[in-house]
Design an enzyme around this catalytic site. Structure first.
Site, mmCIF file in Angstrom:
data_model
loop_
_atom_site.group_PDB
_atom_site.id
_atom_site.type_symbol
_atom_site.label_atom_id
_atom_site.label_comp_id
_atom_site.label_asym_id
_atom_site.label_seq_id
_atom_site.Cartn_x
_atom_site.Cartn_y
_atom_site.Cartn_z
ATOM 1 N N THR A 1 0.844 -1.198 0.000
ATOM 2 C CA THR A 1 0.000 0.000 0.000
ATOM 3 C C THR A 1 0.878 1.246 0.000
ATOM 4 O O THR A 1 1.902 1.276 0.671
ATOM 5 C CB THR A 1 -0.852 0.010 1.288
ATOM 6 N N ARG B 1 -13.370 -8.671 -0.706
ATOM 7 C CA ARG B 1 -12.598 -8.335 0.489
ATOM 8 C C ARG B 1 -12.167 -6.877 0.464
ATOM 9 O O ARG B 1 -11.737 -6.345 -0.554
ATOM 10 C CB ARG B 1 -11.362 -9.225 0.583
ATOM 11 N N THR C 1 0.489 0.190 6.533
ATOM 12 C CA THR C 1 0.688 -0.678 5.385
ATOM 13 C C THR C 1 0.871 -2.090 5.905
ATOM 14 O O THR C 1 1.248 -2.300 7.059
ATOM 15 C CB THR C 1 1.907 -0.238 4.555
ATOM 16 N N GLY D 1 -9.735 -4.188 2.813
ATOM 17 C CA GLY D 1 -8.758 -4.110 3.887
ATOM 18 C C GLY D 1 -8.874 -2.821 4.676
ATOM 19 O O GLY D 1 -9.914 -2.161 4.694
#
Length: 313
Positions: A170, A198, A221, A200
């Site tokens: 990320t 999904r 991250t 996050g």
């Protein structure tokens, strides 16, 4: 490109306590260097931190070689590239998109959600519909390179992402501008080979990103589920409110996450890391395992890539 160790970040906190260092930009991973370059062009010309973080992370979103963000991101286990992003300004305004497909710059859609709607988050088909209404162009984000990687993965379909590569890079960015205001941005294509649908931590305010303009900002991250279980970025900011340095606050939250997971039989899949920046321009970072780095730029530090300290080998 110069790599320097964590001792520098600790010294920075000690040296800067008496004066405010600004502007400052800090972002995650190697692609944070190019992102910082774009953000710095705005900050050095007295631009707003919000503009800086948006334009900064767009560099990773548009880069097909960054296979964990935007165009060319690794797909989910059904072969779809799905994107998550959020952005936050110094007034605590925030915008977020999740499970967004076909749009290269989710961070800019997130900013539109913040500025043009009464909501904080839009997801899925609703987020795509909104993006198209705002003039964003629909395009295929699955590059040939990522498609080939997906086809290799399909041969075994074994969900064990490789830390620091697939789990997952990320890009998060925090900035303090000349006016002393903070903003942050976070954008990702999420964990590689994830289940379809999904989401996050990256679009979740308080998990992937949080800031309080009176205190500081933090971003995350790594494996998002771990950040969501601890409201990680919000906790980093709250610890800074209670006197911790950015480094100390990041370290304490990583240690909380480690405590949750440490008794699991297979911990090799887990990596988490935080970056933090306070109102004085002090910065810091900490991660669970070695391999995480971040880029910093100030008037006296020319966009250096720094290896974060870590909890376990």
């Amino acid at each position: 490109m110069l790599l320097i160790g964590v001792k520098y970040q600790n010294k920075a906190a000690d040296l800067n306590k008496q004066s405010i260092i600004k502007p400052v930009v800090i972002s995650t991973w190697n692609h944070g260097v190019l992102a910082n370059d774009a953000a710095w062009k705005i900050l050095i010309n007295n631009g707003d931190a919000l503009d800086a973080v948006e334009q900064g992370v767009r560099t990773a979103e548009a880069n097909p070689d960054v296979q964990t963000v935007g165009l060319g991101g690794f797909p989910d286990r059904e072969g779809h590239v799905t994107l998550d992003a959020c952005i936050m300004d110094h007034h605590n305004n925030c915008g977020s998109v999740a499970f967004l497909q076909h749009i290269k710059h989710p961070i800019s859609v997130a900013r539109k959600v913040m500025e043009e709607t009464p909501h904080v988050m839009l997801v899925g088909e609703g987020a795509l519909k909104f993006a198209l209404e705002q003039g964003f162009q629909k395009e295929n984000l699955l590059t040939e390179k990522s498609k080939q990687a997906y086809e290799v993965w399909l041969e075994k379909s074994d969900y064990k992402p490789i830390i620091n590569i697939e789990n997952h890079d990320t890009i998060s960015m925090l900035a303090l501008d000349e006016n002393g205001n903070l903003s942050g941005a976070c954008t990702t294509s999420g964990a590689s080979w994830k289940m379809h649908g999904r989401v996050g931590d990256s679009p979740i305010i308080g998990a992937g990103l949080f800031l309080d303009n009176e205190v500081g900002a933090a971003a995350a991250t790594g494996m998002g589920e771990a950040m969501m279980k601890t409201a990680g970025s919000a906790m980093v900011v709250e610890l800074m409110r209670h006197g911790r340095s950015p480094y100390e606050a990041c370290k304490e939250v990583v240690e909380r996450i480690y405590k949750i997971y440490k008794n699991e039989p297979d911990l090799e899949w887990l990596q988490v890391g935080f970056i933090a920046l306070n109102k004085q321009g002090e910065y810091g970072s900490y991660c669970l395992r070695p391999g995480f780095n971040y880029a910093v730029q100030t008037n006296t530090i020319k966009n250096k890539l720094i290896n974060a300290d870590f909890k376990i080998q």
